[in-house]
Design a protein around this motif. Sequence first.
Motif, PDB file in Angstrom:
ATOM      1  N   UNK A  10      84.197 -26.896   6.359  1.00 35.44           N
ATOM      2  CA  UNK A  10      83.248 -26.263   7.270  1.00 35.44           C
ATOM      3  C   UNK A  10      81.801 -26.570   6.876  1.00 35.44           C
ATOM      4  N   UNK A  11      80.920 -26.503   7.893  1.00 36.05           N
ATOM      5  CA  UNK A  11      79.478 -26.505   7.643  1.00 36.05           C
ATOM      6  C   UNK A  11      79.083 -25.060   7.325  1.00 36.05           C
ATOM      7  N   UNK A  12      78.690 -24.771   6.117  1.00 36.72           N
ATOM      8  CA  UNK A  12      78.394 -23.385   5.735  1.00 36.72           C
ATOM      9  C   UNK A  12      76.912 -23.079   5.895  1.00 36.72           C
ATOM     10  N   UNK A  43      84.276 -22.547  19.111  1.00 37.04           N
ATOM     11  CA  UNK A  43      85.258 -22.601  20.196  1.00 37.04           C
ATOM     12  C   UNK A  43      85.160 -23.912  20.968  1.00 37.04           C
ATOM     13  N   UNK A  44      83.967 -24.503  20.961  1.00 36.73           N
ATOM     14  CA  UNK A  44      83.767 -25.784  21.625  1.00 36.73           C
ATOM     15  C   UNK A  44      84.120 -26.976  20.758  1.00 36.73           C
ATOM     16  N   UNK A  45      84.760 -26.741  19.631  1.00 38.73           N
ATOM     17  CA  UNK A  45      85.175 -27.832  18.762  1.00 38.73           C
ATOM     18  C   UNK A  45      84.332 -28.009  17.525  1.00 38.73           C
ATOM     19  N   UNK A  52      81.394 -24.268  11.997  1.00 38.78           N
ATOM     20  CA  UNK A  52      80.292 -23.667  11.246  1.00 38.78           C
ATOM     21  C   UNK A  52      80.798 -22.362  10.652  1.00 38.78           C
ATOM     22  N   UNK A  53      80.631 -22.196   9.366  1.00 40.39           N
ATOM     23  CA  UNK A  53      81.132 -21.010   8.655  1.00 40.39           C
ATOM     24  C   UNK A  53      79.960 -20.150   8.182  1.00 40.39           C
ATOM     25  N   UNK A 304      74.504 -31.959  15.165  1.00 38.73           N
ATOM     26  CA  UNK A 304      75.229 -32.998  15.911  1.00 38.73           C
ATOM     27  C   UNK A 304      74.472 -34.318  15.863  1.00 38.73           C
ATOM     28  N   UNK A 305      73.143 -34.233  15.976  1.00 37.62           N
ATOM     29  CA  UNK A 305      72.329 -35.445  16.013  1.00 37.62           C
ATOM     30  C   UNK A 305      72.283 -36.145  14.660  1.00 37.62           C
TER      31      UNK A 305
END
Length: 392
Positions: A10-12, A43-45, A52-53, A304-305
């Motif tokens: 996860x991205x923490x 929820x969108x993936x 994201x945590x 994302x970018x």
Amino acid sequence: MGRNSSSENAWRVGVLFSQTGVTAVIEKSQLNGALLAIEEINEGGGVHGREIEPVIYDPGSVVARYGELAEHLLTEDDVNVIFGCYMSSSRKEVLPVIERRNALFFYPTLYEGFEYSANVIYGGAAPNQNSVPLASYLMENFGSRFYFVGSDYIYPRESNRVMRNVVRQGGGEVVGERYVTLEAGPHDFDKILEDVRAQAPDVIFSTVVGTGTINLYRAYLRTGGDGKRVPIASLTTNEAEVAEMGPEAAAGHITAAPYFRNIQSEANRRFLERYQRRFGTLDDVTSCCEAAYFQAHMFANALRATGSMDTDRLRSALQGADFDAPQGRVKIDPDNNHTYLQSRIGRVDDLGEYVVEMEVGRAIKPDPYLVTPALNDWSIRLMPPREGLITL
């Protein structure tokens, strides 16, 4: 509470809002806004297939704890991005920790201005986005005699300094200025309100925060104050506090903010529907909650970018980025890391709901140092709201 899951992929991110103590009434709403956005993202993936945590701690409204927990997040929890803080004093505790370790801090709260950090993304209103339009509205509609009441810490004193200068620019005067502790109780305002009656201002400007806000408005009603005749105007009082103080104590009083929960926009409709479904109420949806929500989404877009939690890369992606927030389109100003925001004036009706009476016709560029204050030429003009309101 610490880490929410054990996912190593996860991205923490750190989440540092008080769930207990005197500012919990607001910070819980900020926590909810941030968590709602994170849940929507996941929820969108997630971001590049990774969730994201949130790593969540409760500072308990104790100023020193914010800095201590920020240090813990960065050193023990392997976090590089933090969302948090309501009071300026707590932000000031976190700021040196963030800067020393070159982390990124999202601050979703209006504040007194006169600050810049390359490590902070400021999501709340600066003085030119709320103090200047509010002073303009009050002086045109109520009069030029102001009485200041505030909590005794950095934000109220600095915000009052700014408002005093703005009022004087417009030819007004401050006829009284008093402060109370953050723990001010129901009767701690009685002598102040006696002085208010003696000075007979046209408007009371409140920078009281937390539970003290509820106690002030109730005391004003109890001692004969009438919000429809001499209103309490504020930058900090919001829907969560109105819900707690009750409509009788809140009626007639005024707030300037970028967002009120009943504004009409498709983005706001979606936000409120999801918030209601997730938390079971809309009572605590506030401007600060909305800011935490859109800041979390803007972070995810930057992630994302870049595909990286590197502070420098994230900051570069965030500067100039925009987002269709519930309040309207917002954008991070690359000049100062503050945010272009909407500006609205709301007044509480007899049912305890803010009615947007006036708004600036465009998002306002943040000017945290008031380099070009607009009140001296009244170039920021307020106008009636362009659209209707959502019925709640």
